[in-house]
Motif scaffolding. Sequence first.
Motif, mmCIF file in Angstrom:
data_model
loop_
_atom_site.group_PDB
_atom_site.id
_atom_site.type_symbol
_atom_site.label_atom_id
_atom_site.label_comp_id
_atom_site.label_asym_id
_atom_site.label_seq_id
_atom_site.Cartn_x
_atom_site.Cartn_y
_atom_site.Cartn_z
ATOM 1 N N ASN A 12 0.827 -1.201 0.000
ATOM 2 C CA ASN A 12 0.000 0.000 0.000
ATOM 3 C C ASN A 12 0.868 1.260 0.000
ATOM 4 O O ASN A 12 1.989 1.253 0.517
ATOM 5 N N GLY A 13 0.335 2.321 -0.585
ATOM 6 C CA GLY A 13 1.102 3.553 -0.637
ATOM 7 C C GLY A 13 0.269 4.739 -1.079
ATOM 8 O O GLY A 13 -0.964 4.727 -0.989
ATOM 9 N N THR A 14 0.965 5.751 -1.586
ATOM 10 C CA THR A 14 0.346 7.003 -2.019
ATOM 11 C C THR A 14 0.845 7.363 -3.410
ATOM 12 O O THR A 14 2.029 7.198 -3.712
ATOM 13 N N PHE A 15 -0.062 7.855 -4.246
ATOM 14 C CA PHE A 15 0.308 8.332 -5.575
ATOM 15 C C PHE A 15 0.890 9.738 -5.434
ATOM 16 O O PHE A 15 0.241 10.639 -4.914
ATOM 17 N N SER A 16 2.128 9.923 -5.896
ATOM 18 C CA SER A 16 2.843 11.190 -5.716
ATOM 19 C C SER A 16 3.157 11.819 -7.074
ATOM 20 O O SER A 16 3.508 11.123 -8.022
ATOM 21 N N TRP A 17 3.030 13.126 -7.156
ATOM 22 C CA TRP A 17 3.325 13.847 -8.402
ATOM 23 C C TRP A 17 4.128 15.098 -8.081
ATOM 24 O O TRP A 17 3.839 15.750 -7.081
ATOM 25 N N PRO A 18 5.169 15.424 -8.865
ATOM 26 C CA PRO A 18 5.600 14.776 -10.108
ATOM 27 C C PRO A 18 6.422 13.507 -9.846
ATOM 28 O O PRO A 18 6.822 13.265 -8.703
ATOM 29 N N PRO A 19 6.690 12.723 -10.903
ATOM 30 C CA PRO A 19 7.493 11.506 -10.755
ATOM 31 C C PRO A 19 8.877 11.833 -10.210
ATOM 32 O O PRO A 19 9.453 12.876 -10.529
ATOM 33 N N ARG A 20 9.402 10.928 -9.380
ATOM 34 C CA ARG A 20 10.732 11.110 -8.794
ATOM 35 C C ARG A 20 11.517 9.806 -8.867
ATOM 36 O O ARG A 20 10.970 8.738 -8.583
ATOM 37 N N GLY A 21 12.781 9.900 -9.266
ATOM 38 C CA GLY A 21 13.653 8.738 -9.256
ATOM 39 C C GLY A 21 13.849 8.136 -10.628
ATOM 40 O O GLY A 21 13.012 8.286 -11.523
ATOM 41 N N THR A 22 14.971 7.445 -10.779
ATOM 42 C CA THR A 22 15.326 6.852 -12.070
ATOM 43 C C THR A 22 15.485 5.343 -12.005
ATOM 44 O O THR A 22 15.733 4.702 -13.014
ATOM 45 N N MET A 23 15.367 4.764 -10.810
ATOM 46 C CA MET A 23 15.452 3.311 -10.689
ATOM 47 C C MET A 23 14.051 2.718 -10.770
ATOM 48 O O MET A 23 13.060 3.422 -10.659
ATOM 49 N N GLY A 24 13.977 1.421 -10.968
ATOM 50 C CA GLY A 24 12.669 0.795 -11.094
ATOM 51 C C GLY A 24 12.113 0.975 -12.493
ATOM 52 O O GLY A 24 12.813 1.365 -13.426
ATOM 53 N N PHE A 25 10.821 0.706 -12.661
ATOM 54 C CA PHE A 25 10.188 0.818 -13.970
ATOM 55 C C PHE A 25 8.693 1.000 -13.789
ATOM 56 O O PHE A 25 8.190 0.974 -12.667
ATOM 57 N N GLY A 26 7.986 1.192 -14.896
ATOM 58 C CA GLY A 26 6.537 1.351 -14.808
ATOM 59 C C GLY A 26 6.145 2.573 -13.994
ATOM 60 O O GLY A 26 6.641 3.681 -14.208
ATOM 61 N N TYR A 27 5.261 2.366 -13.025
ATOM 62 C CA TYR A 27 4.736 3.453 -12.190
ATOM 63 C C TYR A 27 5.580 3.705 -10.939
ATOM 64 O O TYR A 27 5.183 4.487 -10.073
ATOM 65 N N ASP A 28 6.735 3.072 -10.831
ATOM 66 C CA ASP A 28 7.573 3.226 -9.635
ATOM 67 C C ASP A 28 7.862 4.690 -9.269
ATOM 68 O O ASP A 28 7.905 5.027 -8.085
ATOM 69 N N PRO A 29 8.062 5.597 -10.253
ATOM 70 C CA PRO A 29 8.403 6.983 -9.892
ATOM 71 C C PRO A 29 7.289 7.765 -9.200
ATOM 72 O O PRO A 29 7.541 8.858 -8.691
ATOM 73 N N VAL A 30 6.056 7.255 -9.184
ATOM 74 C CA VAL A 30 4.961 7.992 -8.552
ATOM 75 C C VAL A 30 4.381 7.257 -7.352
ATOM 76 O O VAL A 30 3.417 7.714 -6.747
ATOM 77 N N PHE A 31 4.992 6.123 -6.988
ATOM 78 C CA PHE A 31 4.455 5.330 -5.883
ATOM 79 C C PHE A 31 5.333 5.478 -4.647
ATOM 80 O O PHE A 31 6.511 5.101 -4.657
ATOM 81 N N VAL A 32 4.760 6.042 -3.578
ATOM 82 C CA VAL A 32 5.458 6.181 -2.303
ATOM 83 C C VAL A 32 4.861 5.156 -1.338
ATOM 84 O O VAL A 32 3.701 5.292 -0.924
ATOM 85 N N PRO A 33 5.617 4.116 -0.984
ATOM 86 C CA PRO A 33 5.066 3.102 -0.074
ATOM 87 C C PRO A 33 4.807 3.676 1.310
ATOM 88 O O PRO A 33 5.520 4.586 1.764
ATOM 89 N N ASN A 34 3.783 3.163 1.973
ATOM 90 C CA ASN A 34 3.463 3.632 3.320
ATOM 91 C C ASN A 34 4.681 3.515 4.235
ATOM 92 O O ASN A 34 5.414 2.523 4.198
ATOM 93 N N GLY A 35 4.897 4.567 5.053
ATOM 94 C CA GLY A 35 6.011 4.567 5.977
ATOM 95 C C GLY A 35 7.294 5.112 5.382
ATOM 96 O O GLY A 35 8.319 5.185 6.076
ATOM 97 N N ARG A 36 7.250 5.523 4.114
ATOM 98 C CA ARG A 36 8.436 6.081 3.452
ATOM 99 C C ARG A 36 8.115 7.469 2.915
ATOM 100 O O ARG A 36 6.953 7.847 2.785
ATOM 101 N N ASP A 37 9.174 8.216 2.558
ATOM 102 C CA ASP A 37 8.969 9.507 1.908
ATOM 103 C C ASP A 37 9.625 9.545 0.534
ATOM 104 O O ASP A 37 9.741 10.600 -0.086
ATOM 105 N N THR A 38 10.071 8.379 0.059
ATOM 106 C CA THR A 38 10.669 8.263 -1.265
ATOM 107 C C THR A 38 9.848 7.317 -2.120
ATOM 108 O O THR A 38 9.152 6.435 -1.606
ATOM 109 N N THR A 39 9.928 7.511 -3.433
ATOM 110 C CA THR A 39 9.208 6.616 -4.343
ATOM 111 C C THR A 39 9.982 5.322 -4.541
ATOM 112 O O THR A 39 11.171 5.219 -4.205
ATOM 113 N N PHE A 40 9.304 4.339 -5.107
ATOM 114 C CA PHE A 40 9.978 3.082 -5.447
ATOM 115 C C PHE A 40 11.175 3.335 -6.361
ATOM 116 O O PHE A 40 12.177 2.639 -6.289
ATOM 117 N N ALA A 41 11.050 4.316 -7.247
ATOM 118 C CA ALA A 41 12.127 4.594 -8.205
ATOM 119 C C ALA A 41 13.315 5.301 -7.572
ATOM 120 O O ALA A 41 14.360 5.445 -8.199
#
Length: 209
Positions: free
Chosen positions: A153-182
């Motif tokens: 579970n997480g939060t949709f964040s805009w604008p996209p952040r990060g260059t790692m990962g793929f797909g929607y990772d740059p806009v997904f912030v998992p619960n308990g974190r302040d960084t995106t998957f990317a």
Amino acid sequence: MTRKLDSKRLVIATHNAGKLKEIGALLAPYGMECLSAGQLGLPEPAETGKTFIENALIKARAAAQASQLPALADDSGLSVAALGGRPGVYTADWAERQWFEGEPGRDWYMAMGKVEGLLCEQGPEVDRSCWFSCVLAIAWPDGDSVVYEGRVNGTFSWPPRGTMGFGYDPVFVPNGRDTTFAQLDPEEKHKISHRADAFAKLVAEQFGG
């Protein structure tokens, strides 16, 4: 009793290099040699299922039949609460360009923008909670199969952040974190992702004592 993998060679039913790398890393500790459907030149079946489970089984069974080896497929996607769970099973479709949007292929930035646009239409106080789902399906050439499900579970964040990962990772912030998957180191993401959740269940049943 769930059938166990008795082969050290496993076909990963994907043509996505990023997904192969991520799945291969998760399976490496168990001595599995992972080959992708793309490397083997296998065709991509039509994903006509209405659920993640249906699509994962379609891909795993097609790869197992074509290769005559056990095959692992995943079907995963992003679901946004305020959009009634969309894009969900159609997550990748939202990245497919239409004829008026340029050359054929997937444009993930465009897909992320579609989600943001729909959220903005609902106003600044819109609920941005969302979740990634992952279904892993293992299929054998004789038709046997087994399924494992994971979620984060997480939060949709805009604008996209990060260059790692793929797909929607740059806009997904998992619960308990302040960084995106990317923005997370891949090893850190492996510990908390929806795919890791599903893999923990797979490993416990397939490689446990």
